[in-house]
Scaffold this motif. Structure first.
Motif: not given
Length: 656
Positions: A226-235
């Motif tokens: 959903r719009q506004g979700m906090k997303i992090a990426i690693t690796g």
């Protein structure tokens, strides 16, 4: 106007005698990473006060010159002038091995740093001195700290305001007078160490666009993004990281550089990896998905809830006296604040403020101390009533010396109760001195005696009727004195845009520790919208430049807030301080807070916060929305944990 004369009688001591390079720049705007220098002047002066060099030139910035009505430098006038890189070598030679001096020195310093970086050169400055910060220490009886005001106060002639060369010559006179006053008061100079400034962060960068949507929480198993979700990426990722981030931002997701308990989901192809983000996600129970799943979910991102927009101010406040008028709309009463970590804080009596918009933030599960964002509720204070029978210290500024920390804090609290202002350092505005146990051993006593300031014992504060009003300093304007937890509305000038607000924290100079002032831009959920809205020494400016950190000296730092340009998501700006290492605020002593409109404005409010004992971090103040207005609240809430824990409570993991 020649400066090469014996009349430039700087104090002949090692503390005040340096090789100086006085600088002034005129610019196309106020943002150093974006705007350009239009003219520059440098005057060099030796330790004996003799002028050793002078250089000034107009510059061709290759862009629109900006506010011509301010500096008078039109594109036609600048055409044919050298570019900065053509004169950088000469300017650098004049700055080399000298202390850079300017009025609001960080402004001039940052602009020169960016210009040198564009020219692929180093800015050869290792120290700077701000005459604005120096005069905040001296505290002369002026209505503000503008260059022209100080020039008039010190008797320095000014011929052409906003002319770089004339401003630099005026600055020389102000420096001379300020150094003499500093020597008279035995004040340490607020010299700021300047590291090399050719790093990549001093080249222009596009600002990050804030996410327009509130965080709806964590990703449900098998559910949609959903719009506004906090997303992090690693690796490692199969697709370029920039591509993944770009697609996510375009879909309305909020991409974060770290993981916190407010992260909606972590994207990684190595869920059992040993990265900091993966470990943090595991400890916080943050959902984890792989890149393939993330791309599939990106194809159908559901609509989110936009941040609530705040209406433009519908009222204006024409005078400081009107700043305490209550706002029209009621607000819910906050939950009672938990007991502070410091036992000495009990000297301050909390009383619920029914109009507060401050809501407590849940603490990290491991924290034994109160949660970040919790304010100490105290009723809003009325404007000072000078001459009131119950405010016999109105107009007095009192310096307390000696005593154990708890006794000194209680004495300063009593000064405020009696209508006075509690000083933390000796300055020209101090009217009285109170000596507690062993206060006569303070190194400043010899100077206080020479200045013939009235000196009292602690009993003086218990007998208000005996206080002599004749010792009070006379000033056209004096700041409202706020207690710990005090609140005041920030006035809006009639018919003009809201000014930038400068929240300055200062303390007694320290020799065994460093204090860092930081700021958090918080949304409706008391969380930063993205990592870059944590302002600290390593990232001293928010992406849009609306909140900035300025360093005026080793015992003074300022958070600047452009309230008119804050994004709708920002409901509050929290200002805090942290000590690196084992030293505590009980050892440091009182922290003084001042709020001023503009960098040279006189403070409209001032507070002395000194309830801390064992704490290493402290919430100092907050600026928050209240209907159409912005308010300032002093806090003074301390915590025994470090800055990393405080930041995590607001959704930032600074370990990354």
């Amino acid at each position: 106007m020649s400066l090469a004369s014996a009349s430039f009688d700087v104090p002949a001591t090692d503390h005040y005698a340096h090789d100086w390079a006085l600088v002034d720049v005129e610019t196309s705007g106020l943002v150093a990473r974006r705007d350009r220098v239009l003219s520059v002047a440098v005057v060099t002066i030796g330790p004996d006060g003799e002028q050793t060099g002078e250089f000034s030139t107009l510059l061709d910035p290759g862009c629109d010159p900006g506010p011509v009505h301010v500096h008078g430098l039109t594109a036609e006038r600048l055409r044919g002038s050298p570019t900065f890189d053509q004169v950088a070598g000469r300017i650098g030679a004049m700055l080399q091995d000298r202390v850079l001096v300017a009025h609001n020195a960080q402004f001039d310093y940052d602009f020169l740093a960016h210009e040198f970086a564009r020219a692929r050169m180093w800015l050869p400055v290792s120290q700077r001195l701000c005459t604005l910060a120096l005069n905040r220490q001296v505290d002369p009886p002026t209505d503000d700290m503008k260059l022209g005001t100080l020039a008039a106060h010190y008797g320095v002639p000014q011929q052409h305001a906003h002319d770089a060369l004339d401003d630099t010559r005026v600055l020389a006179g102000i420096l001379r007078a300020s150094l003499r006053q500093a020597a008279r008061l035995d004040l340490p100079l607020p010299l700021v160490a300047c590291p090399p400034r050719a790093e990549s962060r001093f080249t222009p960068q596009p600002p990050k666009t804030p996410c327009a949507y509130r965080n709806p929480g964590r990703l449900d198993p098998g559910g949609p993004l959903r719009q506004g979700m906090k997303i992090a990426i690693t690796g490692e990722t199969a697709h370029a990281r920039a591509e993944l981030v770009g697609r996510a931002v375009a879909a309305g997701l909020n991409m974060m550089a770290s993981v916190s308990r407010h992260t909606s989901v972590l994207v990684t192809n190595e869920p059992t990896g040993d990265s900091t983000k993966a470990r943090r996600a595991l400890s916080e129970g943050v959902p984890v998905i792989d890149e393939h799943t993330f791309l599939r979910l990106l194809a159908d991102v559901r609509a989110g809830t936009a941040h609530e927009a705040t209406a433009a101010p519908a009222v204006t406040i024409a005078s400081p006296d009107a700043a305490t008028a209550p706002a029209a709309a009621p607000a819910p009463t906050p939950a009672p604040a938990p007991a502070p970590a410091s036992a000495s804080a009990s000297a301050q009596v909390p009383v619920t403020e029914p109009e507060s918009t401050t809501a407590p933030v849940p603490a990290e599960p491991v924290l034994p101390s109160p949660s970040p964002g919790t304010a100490v509720p105290v009723p809003r204070q009325p404007a000072d009533s000078v001459g009131s029978l119950d405010k016999p210290l109105a107009g007095h500024r009192v310096l307390v010396l000696g005593g154990v920390h708890a006794d000194a804090a209680a004495a300063r609290t009593r000064v405020v109760e009696l209508g006075g202002s509690a000083a933390i350092n000796l300055s020209a505005s101090v009217t009285d001195v109170v000596l507690l146990a062993r206060g006569e051993e303070d190194r400043r006593m010899s100077r206080i005696t020479a200045l013939e300031l009235p000196v009292h014992d602690g009993h003086w504060l218990t007998a208000p009727a005996s206080i002599d009003r004749g010792t009070a300093a006379v000033r056209a304007q004096k700041p409202q004195v706020l207690p710990r937890g005090g609140v005041t509305d920030l006035p809006v000038p009639h018919g003009r845009p809201a000014p930038d607000w400068y929240i300055t924290a200062s303390w007694a100079p320290q020799t065994d520790c460093e204090i860092d002032v930081v700021a958090f831009l918080l949304d409706e959920d008391e969380q930063v919208t993205f990592d870059e809205e944590f302002i600290f020494y390593g990232a001293p400016e928010s992406p849009a430049g609306t909140v900035r950190l300025l360093t005026g000296g080793p015992a003074e730092q300022t958070i600047v807030v452009d309230v008119a340009s804050l994004p709708p998501a920002t409901r509050k700006v929290v200002v805090a301080a942290a000590i690196d290492g084992v030293t505590t605020f009980g050892t440091v002593g009182a922290i003084q807070i001042g709020a001023a409109a503009g960098n040279s404005g006189a403070p409209i409010a001032r507070a002395t916060l000194d309830a801390a004992t064992t704490e290493r971090t402290m919430l100092l103040a907050e600026i928050y929305r209240r209907g159409p207005l912005w308010r300032l609240r002093t806090i003074g809430q301390g915590y025994d944990h470090g800055l990393d824990t405080l930041a995590r409570g607001y959704g930032v993991d600074i370990a990354d």
